[in-house]
Design an enzyme around this catalytic site. Sequence first.
Site, PDB file in Angstrom:
ATOM      1  N   HIS A 156       0.835  -1.213   0.000  1.00 54.52           N
ATOM      2  CA  HIS A 156       0.000   0.000   0.000  1.00 54.52           C
ATOM      3  C   HIS A 156       0.867   1.259   0.000  1.00 54.52           C
ATOM      4  O   HIS A 156       0.453   2.303   0.485  1.00 54.52           O
ATOM      5  CB  HIS A 156      -0.936   0.038   1.213  1.00 54.52           C
ATOM      6  CG  HIS A 156      -1.673  -1.234   1.454  1.00 54.52           C
ATOM      7  ND1 HIS A 156      -2.908  -1.497   0.915  1.00 54.52           N
ATOM      8  CD2 HIS A 156      -1.324  -2.356   2.146  1.00 54.52           C
ATOM      9  CE1 HIS A 156      -3.310  -2.709   1.288  1.00 54.52           C
ATOM     10  NE2 HIS A 156      -2.352  -3.255   2.035  1.00 54.52           N
ATOM     11  N   SER A 277      15.963  21.476 -16.584  1.00 53.87           N
ATOM     12  CA  SER A 277      14.797  22.298 -16.876  1.00 53.87           C
ATOM     13  C   SER A 277      15.288  23.612 -17.471  1.00 53.87           C
ATOM     14  O   SER A 277      16.316  24.145 -17.049  1.00 53.87           O
ATOM     15  CB  SER A 277      14.044  22.561 -15.568  1.00 53.87           C
ATOM     16  OG  SER A 277      13.302  23.757 -15.665  1.00 53.87           O
ATOM     17  N   LYS A 283      16.921  21.633 -11.341  1.00 53.11           N
ATOM     18  CA  LYS A 283      16.238  20.375 -11.632  1.00 53.11           C
ATOM     19  C   LYS A 283      17.051  19.366 -12.416  1.00 53.11           C
ATOM     20  O   LYS A 283      17.862  19.696 -13.255  1.00 53.11           O
ATOM     21  CB  LYS A 283      14.932  20.650 -12.413  1.00 53.11           C
ATOM     22  CG  LYS A 283      14.019  21.519 -11.653  1.00 53.11           C
ATOM     23  CD  LYS A 283      12.665  21.019 -11.292  1.00 53.11           C
ATOM     24  CE  LYS A 283      12.241  19.630 -11.501  1.00 53.11           C
ATOM     25  NZ  LYS A 283      11.006  19.617 -12.264  1.00 53.11           N
ATOM     26  N   GLU A 290      10.226   8.634 -17.492  1.00 51.38           N
ATOM     27  CA  GLU A 290       8.893   9.135 -17.844  1.00 51.38           C
ATOM     28  C   GLU A 290       8.487   8.668 -19.233  1.00 51.38           C
ATOM     29  O   GLU A 290       7.353   8.230 -19.460  1.00 51.38           O
ATOM     30  CB  GLU A 290       8.875  10.665 -17.779  1.00 51.38           C
ATOM     31  CG  GLU A 290       9.032  11.176 -16.360  1.00 51.38           C
ATOM     32  CD  GLU A 290       9.247  12.684 -16.317  1.00 51.38           C
ATOM     33  OE1 GLU A 290       8.426  13.380 -15.731  1.00 51.38           O
ATOM     34  OE2 GLU A 290      10.244  13.158 -16.875  1.00 51.38           O
TER      35      GLU A 290
END
Length: 467
Positions: A156, A277, A283, A290
Amino acid sequence: MKMWSGRFRNPLDPDFERWQRSFPFDQRLLSHEVAASRAHARALKKSGILTPGELDAILRGLDQISDQVVTSPELLKDEQAEDVHHFVERQLVALIGDTGYKLHSGRSRNEQIATDLRLYVRSSIDQLQIQLADWLEVFLTRAEEAGTAAMPAYTHLQRAEPVLVAHWLLAYVEMFSRDAERLADCRKRTNLCPLGSGAVAGATLSIDRQTMAADLGFDAPTTNSIDATSDRDFVVEFVSALSLLTLHLSRWAEEMMLFSTQEFGFLNPPDAYSTGSSALPQKKNPDLLELTRAKAARIIANQNALLIAMKGLPLAYNKDLQETQEPLFDTTETTLALLPLVTGWMKEVEFNYPHMQQAAQSGFMNAWAAATYLVKRGVPFRLAHEQIGKAVQLCLEKECELTDLSLQELRQFSSEFNDDFYSCLTLESVLAIHDVPGGTAPAQVKRAILDAKNKIASLRGEVHAHA
Ligand code: ARG
């Protein structure tokens, strides 16, 4: 010359003509089309349709076509060729004259496309299996190198129990080994030869199907001409196997992304596969992960497209089948491009072992071991569960771990607590009690590493046998 113009009084509408051509995409099948044509030509000579001289000219012509498309790739821009079968016939006639037209004796494009696609799927499986073995190998290497380092395992998405990092990595070996098995299984049903099935009812000349199948490395000829010319199950199975494989890659990517967030801090993704970025200077974005997650969507969609295209088709060949090609090619090319990249990522990612180890020791992940301690002293499990639950509640109030409670504090929940309780709750003890095959105890994981090694070696053996 078209392959079928005799019966027509009027030419095709030019837009329709362009629109229905498959050559822009089925040219990927050229090497298979040439191989299958060679096998057919030899069978024609055996049945007396071609003279030895004609066979020779055809085989040389076919070889030349294969060479020419490499040296002059602009040949593939042929606007007249309807499909890869037509292209080969046109080139052959250009090279050797009208003898080239004899090659189509006794065969149909329906059996040819079925054969080319089987050869394409078979060779794609063989390439993917090599990549998969490398992908599995990297998990194994990293598992060996992790030694006895521990980390939390989650259920979970909450801290559940500590496990060895190696145990976690071997979970992926299992997941992706099943993908390799599925591909191997699909290969068996793919490796049958439709040549000699004709348009639907079988070849019209007596053609040695056994020899053609053997020539092309197939296990046997297909059994029924109607089925053989309309069957694309092997395409659906293959793409389905890859949709599950890429679904697994997507789950892997998601977990890696999560574990590399500052919140988890377990992993440091390699710079070589991340991007920055344009706005936020601090970043480092996990683009490879992704995009991997998103590629699965595309392949699952391809699987859907295939199932939907097939579901209403009466026997046997229908032109709808041409539409099964692009989802197949896209799936294959996407996966072949993906596997080496994720393998590179996994080779280079850094594990933050101290941080994982630290996380493995907090969050009450020794609570089940604590209840087991009481069970071993005769307390019924449900009661032990309740008693440890209460002890956890006290810890939450005091903001401490179970081992920080004194014996006195513990004994308000059960009289069975003794001094040896504390040593049963160390990370080492908690890992060690999971001492069943498939569990995380270090001795079990050591054995699992050996099993995984054998599994990968046998996969490599199979790949080698097909090479
Ligand atoms: N390009 C066609 C396909 O991919 C080849 C088979 C054509 N057969 C036919 N009867 N028109 O399906």
